[in-house]
Design a protein around this motif. Structure first.
Motif, short mmCIF file in Angstrom:
data_model
loop_
_atom_site.label_atom_id
_atom_site.label_comp_id
_atom_site.label_asym_id
_atom_site.label_seq_id
_atom_site.Cartn_x
_atom_site.Cartn_y
_atom_site.Cartn_z
N GLY A 1 0.82 -1.22 0.00
CA GLY A 1 0.00 0.00 0.00
C GLY A 1 0.85 1.26 0.00
N TYR A 2 1.90 1.28 0.83
CA TYR A 2 2.79 2.43 0.86
C TYR A 2 3.49 2.62 -0.49
N LEU A 3 3.96 1.53 -1.05
CA LEU A 3 4.69 1.62 -2.31
C LEU A 3 3.77 2.05 -3.46
N LEU A 4 2.56 1.53 -3.49
CA LEU A 4 1.61 1.96 -4.52
C LEU A 4 1.24 3.43 -4.36
N SER A 5 1.13 3.90 -3.12
CA SER A 5 0.84 5.32 -2.89
C SER A 5 1.97 6.20 -3.40
N VAL A 6 3.21 5.79 -3.12
CA VAL A 6 4.35 6.56 -3.61
C VAL A 6 4.40 6.54 -5.14
N CYS A 7 4.14 5.39 -5.74
CA CYS A 7 4.15 5.29 -7.20
C CYS A 7 3.04 6.14 -7.82
N PHE A 8 1.88 6.18 -7.18
CA PHE A 8 0.79 7.02 -7.68
C PHE A 8 1.16 8.50 -7.58
N LEU A 9 1.84 8.86 -6.50
CA LEU A 9 2.30 10.24 -6.36
C LEU A 9 3.34 10.58 -7.43
N VAL A 10 4.24 9.65 -7.71
CA VAL A 10 5.23 9.86 -8.78
C VAL A 10 4.53 9.99 -10.13
N LEU A 11 3.49 9.20 -10.34
CA LEU A 11 2.73 9.28 -11.59
C LEU A 11 2.10 10.66 -11.77
N ILE A 12 1.51 11.19 -10.72
CA ILE A 12 0.87 12.50 -10.82
C ILE A 12 1.90 13.60 -11.05
N ILE A 13 2.99 13.57 -10.28
CA ILE A 13 4.01 14.62 -10.40
C ILE A 13 4.65 14.59 -11.79
N ALA A 14 4.98 13.39 -12.27
CA ALA A 14 5.62 13.30 -13.59
C ALA A 14 4.65 13.66 -14.71
N SER A 15 3.36 13.39 -14.53
CA SER A 15 2.38 13.75 -15.56
C SER A 15 2.22 15.26 -15.67
N LEU A 16 2.25 15.94 -14.54
CA LEU A 16 2.07 17.39 -14.53
C LEU A 16 3.36 18.15 -14.86
N SER A 17 4.47 17.46 -14.86
CA SER A 17 5.74 18.11 -15.18
C SER A 17 5.85 18.36 -16.68
N PRO A 18 6.64 19.35 -17.09
CA PRO A 18 6.84 19.60 -18.53
C PRO A 18 7.44 18.38 -19.22
N ASP A 19 6.99 18.13 -20.44
CA ASP A 19 7.47 16.95 -21.16
C ASP A 19 8.86 17.14 -21.74
N GLY A 20 9.36 18.38 -21.75
CA GLY A 20 10.71 18.62 -22.23
C GLY A 20 10.89 18.58 -23.73
N MET A 21 9.78 18.56 -24.47
CA MET A 21 9.90 18.50 -25.92
C MET A 21 10.27 19.86 -26.52
N GLY A 22 9.84 20.95 -25.90
CA GLY A 22 10.18 22.28 -26.39
C GLY A 22 9.57 22.61 -27.73
N ILE A 23 8.30 22.22 -27.92
CA ILE A 23 7.64 22.49 -29.20
C ILE A 23 6.33 23.22 -28.93
N ASP A 24 5.83 23.87 -29.97
CA ASP A 24 4.52 24.52 -29.91
C ASP A 24 3.48 23.51 -30.36
N TYR A 25 2.43 23.39 -29.57
CA TYR A 25 1.41 22.40 -29.87
C TYR A 25 0.47 22.96 -30.94
N GLN A 26 0.40 22.26 -32.07
CA GLN A 26 -0.45 22.68 -33.18
C GLN A 26 -1.50 21.61 -33.43
N PRO A 27 -2.72 22.00 -33.78
CA PRO A 27 -3.76 21.01 -34.11
C PRO A 27 -3.40 20.25 -35.37
N ARG A 28 -3.84 19.00 -35.46
CA ARG A 28 -3.52 18.18 -36.62
C ARG A 28 -4.26 18.64 -37.86
#
Length: 312
Positions: A73-100
């Motif tokens: 349970g503790y490990l899954l909680s930490v992994c879920f927290l890592v998932l949220i933080i990494a998802s909200l972090s910048p992806d580092g691509m450095g591009i402008d998002y354009q519609p397809r």
């Protein structure tokens, strides 16, 4: 507070004896190395499957729920927290998002009504055959989740869970003597190159035996601090840091004392060399159940190379 029960990291579960306990330590070690290496150059689906497989093995292993519930349970909680933080972090691509597709719907409608068979370039504007694709999965204010950041978050959290929990499950169901005996057996060919296999196995045995002593010393120091009812608010930040530095120094002294006592015990018993006074703790033999586990390992790698390869 009981660290030895609430957080049994690196501790061997003696009772009950499950089918994981009965497996040969060499087979379990190969399975562990497979879990630790198959996620290299693997896709996200395979990494998630590894974490799910570890949870499934734990559920069917027969290990008491009180043992794995808290740590998982503790490990899954930490992994879920890592998932949220990494998802909200910048992806580092450095591009402008354009519609397809173009924003002007008139251009799209004219392109879709034209003869696409003569001009294949215009066929990309056919809305009936196209599928919606958005690089940005969620965007609201400063919060932005992209496909790249979410994929990185899944990879990072799954690797974090696989590496930590697979080793914990291995140490939980394998005695330290079995681990060292299995490693020493697998490392025997290295003796031709004058590698000190026996010394490495003995060092590993002492290291595994030392983990419960470390947890016990930490537990005793924490209990001693709690019984003194220290008023941390009156101490302030500087006083609190000073107290914890004293506790850390005391912990280091106790661990060095335990190590010295262990070394004296080895010397007193006459263990002066790697080939003298050797004690064979376990007679390792592969049973039919071990061969079944090896067959499962072959299927495991087959599935890895079938569906787990990275798609560029």
């Amino acid at each position: 507070m009981d660290l030895l029960r609430s957080l049994p990291l690196g501790l061997y579960l003696e009772q009950p004896i499950t089918w994981l306990h009965k497996l040969d330590p060499r087979v379990k070690l190969i399975w562990l190395m497979s879990f630790l290496t198959t996620y290299i150059f693997a896709n996200t689906l395979w990494r998630i499957m590894l974490a799910a497989l570890l949870i499934f093995i734990t559920l069917i292993s027969g290990i008491p729920r009180r043992v794995w519930q808290k740590q998982m349970g503790y490990l899954l909680s930490v992994c879920f927290l890592v998932l949220i933080i990494a998802s909200l972090s910048p992806d580092g691509m450095g591009i402008d998002y354009q519609p397809r597709l173009p924003e002007n719907q008139q251009i799209v409608s004219k392109a879709s009504n034209s003869d696409n068979s003569k001009n294949p370039i215009l066929s990309i504007f056919n809305l009936e055959n196209s599928q919606e694709y958005n690089y940005v999965l969620f965007a609201k204010g400063p919060v932005r989740v992209t496909r790249h950041s979410f994929d990185l978050a899944l990879r990072l959290s799954s690797i974090f869970f696989t590496v930590l929990y697979s080793t914990t499950l291995y140490l939980l169901t394998t005695a330290p003597e079995e681990i060292t005996a299995g490693i020493e057996t697998l490392m025997r060919p290295l003796r031709r190159f004058k590698v000190p296999v026996t010394e490495i196995a003995l060092t590993l045995t002492l290291s595994l035996r030392f983990i419960p002593l470390v947890l016990e010393e930490i537990q005793n120091l924490v209990r001693s601090v709690m019984t003194r009812a220290i008023n941390w608010k009156k101490l302030g930040l500087k006083g609190a840091v000073k107290v914890w530095m004293i506790i850390a120094e005391r912990l280091l002294q106790n661990l060095l004392l335990r190590a010295e006592q262990m070394a004296n015990g080895i010397v007193v018993r006459g263990f002066t060399g790697p080939n003298k006074h050797r004690v064979q703790w376990h007679n390792l033999r592969l049973t039919s159940f071990d061969w079944l586990a090896i067959l499962g390992l072959i299927l495991f790698w087959g599935v890895r190379f079938t569906i787990g390869n990275e798609v560029n």
